[in-house]
Design an enzyme around this catalytic site. Structure first.
Site, PDB file in Angstrom:
ATOM      1  CE1 TYR A 147      23.053  65.350  39.717  1.00  0.00           C
ATOM      2  CE2 TYR A 147      23.108  63.065  38.990  1.00  0.00           C
ATOM      3  CZ  TYR A 147      22.712  64.367  38.796  1.00  0.00           C
ATOM      4  OH  TYR A 147      21.978  64.695  37.682  1.00  0.00           O
ATOM      5  CG  ASP A 201      22.439  79.282  47.700  1.00  0.00           C
ATOM      6  OD1 ASP A 201      21.796  78.225  47.548  1.00  0.00           O
ATOM      7  OD2 ASP A 201      23.589  79.314  48.189  1.00  0.00           O
ATOM      8  CB  VAL A 202      17.664  76.776  45.239  1.00  0.00           C
ATOM      9  CG1 VAL A 202      17.390  77.372  43.874  1.00  0.00           C
ATOM     10  CG2 VAL A 202      18.797  75.739  45.176  1.00  0.00           C
ATOM     11  CG  ASN A 237      18.225  72.714  35.557  1.00  0.00           C
ATOM     12  OD1 ASN A 237      18.519  71.620  35.093  1.00  0.00           O
ATOM     13  ND2 ASN A 237      19.031  73.774  35.420  1.00  0.00           N
ATOM     14  CB  THR A 291      25.374  70.089  29.139  1.00  0.00           C
ATOM     15  OG1 THR A 291      26.005  69.099  29.982  1.00  0.00           O
ATOM     16  CG2 THR A 291      24.019  69.577  28.686  1.00  0.00           C
ATOM     17  CG  ASP A 292      28.451  74.644  30.142  1.00  0.00           C
ATOM     18  OD1 ASP A 292      28.591  74.651  28.904  1.00  0.00           O
ATOM     19  OD2 ASP A 292      28.049  75.618  30.791  1.00  0.00           O
TER      20      ASP A 292
END
Length: 266
Positions: free
Chosen positions: A172, A73-74, A101, A208-209
């Site tokens: 975001y 976990d970053v 990313n 992408t997803d």
């Protein structure tokens, strides 16, 4: 490191095929495309993943000796330190490039996101933790490897929503804006060590997803608004990441390259 030594490091930075590269969130979506781009160019890749264990391990199994998958976990500095140590143990060489990313706990659903009249600071804080704190943890954990190598590359993944806020991704976008600021201030601070810090920013990617549920009509409308009349693919975005990791970008730092078919201008 002296200025002269840093300049020498810029000229002798390794080719991508000689690099060990860390891609956080590198198992799915855009991250997977970035991982595959580096593999195509001969790099060895460390995939940092949080929840996508199966996808990460499948990539590692498909590229034995060239990919290692490590859970981290970053947002947790100790886990990031362990991730970097595992990379060194697996490949016996220092990291040359890190790609920030990873995206923590975010749904790309414009209809489901909080609007300005209702969003809370906790939502901003969650995104800042994953995007900004995560990037700080990864960069700082990689500094010893960069020092050993004599140079380093950091590529942060951003967004074109600064210029084109077409969806209410307030938390975001704010976190990515802070990441751009971090990109430029870290570039200035770390440049004397031969470390380059840049950002690649995109918009909606085809596909992408995260964008899989996007109607074709939306893709087509975006394409018509670009000079290239196309929506950027994950592979096209990944190629721009490769540029910043390559010796060709040895004089580029603190930059934000927008890869969206020319839809917006930085």
């Amino acid at each position: 490191m002296t200025t002269a030594t840093a300049a020498e490091a810029q000229q002798t930075a390794p080719a991508i095929s000689d690099q060990v590269v860390l891609v956080t969130g590198g198992a799915r979506g855009l991250g997977r495309a970035i991982t595959e781009a580096f593999l195509r160019e001969g790099a060895r890749v460390v995939i940092g993943y949080n929840a996508s264990r199966q996808a990460a391990e499948e990539l590692a199994a498909a590229h034995p000796g060239r990919v290692v998958a490590v859970q981290a976990d970053v947002r947790d500095r100790a886990q990031v330190e362990a991730l970097v140590a595992a990379a060194k143990a697996a490949f016996g060489a220092p990291l040359a490039t890190v790609v920030n990313n990873a995206l923590v706990d975010f749904s790309f659903n414009g209809d489901g996101r909080s609007h300005a009249h209702e969003i809370t600071y906790d939502e901003f804080s969650q995104q800042f933790s994953g995007t900004v704190e995560g990037a700080i943890n990864v960069v700082q954990a990689a500094l010893a490897d960069f020092a050993e190598l004599g140079s380093g590359r950091v590529v942060n993944v951003g967004t074109n929503l600064f210029q084109n806020p077409v969806v209410p991704y307030h938390d975001y976008t704010a976190a990515k804006a802070a990441l751009l600021s971090l990109t430029r201030t870290f570039a200035a601070d770390l440049g004397p060590r031969g470390i380059r810090v840049n950002m690649v920013s995109g918009g909606l990617l085809r596909t992408t997803d995260a964008s899989a549920a996007t109607p074709e009509a939306v893709f087509d409308a975006i394409a018509e608004g670009t000079p290239l009349r196309s929506v950027t693919t994950p592979a096209e975005f990944a190629d721009a990441v490769l540029f910043f990791a390559s010796p060709w970008a040895r004089s580029a730092t603190g930059q934000n390259l927008v890869i969206d078919g020319g839809l917006v201008k930085d």
